[in-house]
Write a protein that holds these residues in place. Structure first.
Motif, PDB file in Angstrom:
ATOM      1  N   ILE A 155       0.856  -1.187   0.000  1.00  0.00           N
ATOM      2  CA  ILE A 155       0.000   0.000   0.000  1.00  0.00           C
ATOM      3  C   ILE A 155       0.890   1.234   0.000  1.00  0.00           C
ATOM      4  O   ILE A 155       1.763   1.392   0.871  1.00  0.00           O
ATOM      5  N   HIS A 156       0.711   2.100  -0.978  1.00  0.00           N
ATOM      6  CA  HIS A 156       1.433   3.363  -1.031  1.00  0.00           C
ATOM      7  C   HIS A 156       0.677   4.392  -0.197  1.00  0.00           C
ATOM      8  O   HIS A 156      -0.475   4.709  -0.488  1.00  0.00           O
ATOM      9  N   ASN A 157       1.320   4.901   0.836  1.00  0.00           N
ATOM     10  CA  ASN A 157       0.638   5.712   1.842  1.00  0.00           C
ATOM     11  C   ASN A 157       0.468   7.173   1.453  1.00  0.00           C
ATOM     12  O   ASN A 157      -0.217   7.921   2.149  1.00  0.00           O
ATOM     13  N   GLY A 158       1.081   7.607   0.358  1.00  0.00           N
ATOM     14  CA  GLY A 158       0.930   8.981  -0.082  1.00  0.00           C
ATOM     15  C   GLY A 158       1.927   9.945   0.499  1.00  0.00           C
ATOM     16  O   GLY A 158       1.902  11.145   0.173  1.00  0.00           O
ATOM     17  N   GLY A 164       5.345   8.963   0.604  1.00  0.00           N
ATOM     18  CA  GLY A 164       6.643   8.401   0.233  1.00  0.00           C
ATOM     19  C   GLY A 164       6.952   7.082   0.911  1.00  0.00           C
ATOM     20  O   GLY A 164       7.985   6.474   0.622  1.00  0.00           O
ATOM     21  N   THR A 165       6.082   6.625   1.809  1.00  0.00           N
ATOM     22  CA  THR A 165       6.285   5.352   2.501  1.00  0.00           C
ATOM     23  C   THR A 165       5.287   4.320   1.980  1.00  0.00           C
ATOM     24  O   THR A 165       4.309   4.651   1.308  1.00  0.00           O
ATOM     25  N   THR A 166       5.550   3.074   2.306  1.00  0.00           N
ATOM     26  CA  THR A 166       4.638   1.989   1.938  1.00  0.00           C
ATOM     27  C   THR A 166       4.354   1.126   3.150  1.00  0.00           C
ATOM     28  O   THR A 166       5.152   1.071   4.103  1.00  0.00           O
TER      29      THR A 166
END
Length: 458
Positions: free
Chosen positions: A249-252, A254-256
């Motif tokens: 899941i791309h958290n928006g 820059g992290t996942t």
């Protein structure tokens, strides 16, 4: 090639892309076997400011089948973590890196090694340091010492290294994928040019290497030291695989967030199989499949597309191969080399057979000692310690595999078959001198430095 960017999906995921796999009896320590799995193809030495590294989100595995069932009885797992010590700089290092603990080195990578044996998990080493990339004389002036310090001795006689090395593989990709116009065969090729030496497409390129040295007794099914080359217990099958979490899941910001089980996204046993045997439409599926399911792909080994392409590209040069391809006879010679290992009685005094299970594995008969004078042509040129008995870093697998497809080994199956004279000319015109190697673990040469390497001329 041998497995650089070999499939559409994995060509977009470099840190999980296995480029080459090697397995051989250690020449300077013949009681052990060295296995090397290379990843991240085509590393240009001048890679800053974001120099190359392993994927923290990739689970790397080296798999060993020691009972001929096509499945892994022993697995070595490698998981990496990256640590950034200074979040106020864009630089990889802010001064010379004199040791693996240097405060000047901002972005360090560490890893854990776990052995899985019959379901039992044993952590062999934690927080093991990788060396930095070879940047140049200002940053990594004594790179040999940094790399040596990153060789870690573990329990049970194991030794490991994970970090950047010079890509040991040599290949003329420019000619091979320009309609197979091999430069040494130019006169009879489609372009009718003058014959020339090959051009090494990987010259001065680097890779990320995972190397492990393992006692033979830790690899056999019964814990013995293999001494009889005729026995099945002396043979292991090896492949490497890279795995990612099933859900990302791309958290928006820059992290996942990654969850779910690990799923395989690439694998590699023999060189060139997914590269030049499996059709493009099935390459991604092959990468995700386990080796013991390779019966689904066996028809592409038994009737490889390349055996029909060579006579078409080099008109009149391969009449016997053309007749063999047209006959539709399955290539039992290639099935033996790539899917089952060579059984006893085919090559005098040699076997590396793992039974009837069709599986792409690099098969190594550990009872065969290292060659005193290695021949890069391997078994086909009288050196039973070389490919397809495992694979050493300097083995000329492009020439070996291309000649095998062209019928070099088919007389072992059909004594009446006559190998075309042009088979002896098949090569991309390169050899071990196009790379460099070490005589000791981890055996691969010092990576090219960014400062000392000039880009290709425009």
């Amino acid at each position: 090639m041998s497995s650089h960017r070999e499939a559409p999906a994995i060509s977009k995921d470099a840190v999980a892309d296995s480029t080459d796999l090697y397995a051989f009896v250690s020449p300077d320590d013949p009681s052990t076997v060295t296995i090397i799995a290379n990843y991240l193809p085509g590393e240009a030495p001048f890679g800053g400011p974001n120099f190359y590294e392993f994927g923290d989100d990739v689970l790397y595995r080296i798999n060993i089948d020691n009972n001929a069932d096509g499945k892994a009885e022993i697995v070595y797992e490698f998981q990496f973590t990256t640590e950034v010590s200074n979040k106020a700089t864009f630089l990889y290092n802010i001064g010379p890196i004199a040791s693996l603990h240097s405060a000047n080195w901002i972005r360090k990578q560490f890893y854990t090694v776990t052995r899985v044996d019959g379901g039992k998990r044993t952590v062999l080493g934690k927080h093991l340091a990788c060396p930095p990339c070879n940047i140049g004389p200002g940053s990594t002036s004594d790179y040999g010492s940094l790399a040596s310090a990153a060789i870690h001795k573990l329990g049970g006689g194991h030794a490991v290294f994970a970090g950047q090395r010079l890509d040991p593989f040599y290949v003329d990709l420019g000619s091979i994928f320009d309609l197979g116009d091999l430069r040494p065969l130019n006169k009879v090729g489609p372009l009718k040019l003058a014959a020339t030496h090959g051009v090494d497409s990987l010259n001065k390129m680097n890779v990320q290497s995972i190397a492990i040295k393992v006692p033979k007794t830790a690899l056999t099914s019964n814990g013995s030291t293999p001494t009889d080359a005729t026995k099945q217990v002396s043979v292991i099958g090896v492949w490497t695989s890279a795995n990612r979490r099933k859900s990302v899941i791309h958290n928006g910001d820059g992290t996942t967030t990654q969850t779910g089980p690990y799923v395989q996204v690439s694998r590699l046993g023999n060189p060139l199989v997914n590269e030049a045997v499996i059709p493009m439409a099935f390459k991604d599926g092959w990468n995700a499949a386990p080796p013991d399911g390779d019966f689904e792909y066996a028809k592409y080994v038994a009737n490889p597309e390349l055996q029909s392409l060579l006579p078409a590209l080099y008109a009149g040069a391969f009449p016997n191969l053309q007749a063999l391809a047209s006959s539709g006879k399955p290539r039992a010679d290639l099935e033996a080399v790539l899917l089952t290992g060579i059984p006893s009685g085919i090559v005098p005094g040699f076997q590396n057979n793992t039974g009837s299970t069709l599986a792409d594995q690099l098969r190594l008969n550990m009872a065969i000692p290292p060659a005193k004078n290695p021949n890069p042509g391997g078994l086909a040129f009288g050196d039973a310690a070389g490919y397809p008995n495992g694979r050493r870093p300097a083995d000329d697998v492009v020439t070996i595999v291309l000649r095998a497809v062209a019928g070099l080994l088919y007389p072992l199956i059909d004594k009446k078959y006559k190998v075309d004279a042009a088979v002896s000319l098949i090569s991309d015109g390169l050899g071990p001198k196009n790379s460099s190697y070490l005589s000791r673990f981890p055996y691969l040469g010092t990576p090219s430095s960014g400062y000392a390497t000039k880009p290709l001329a425009a």
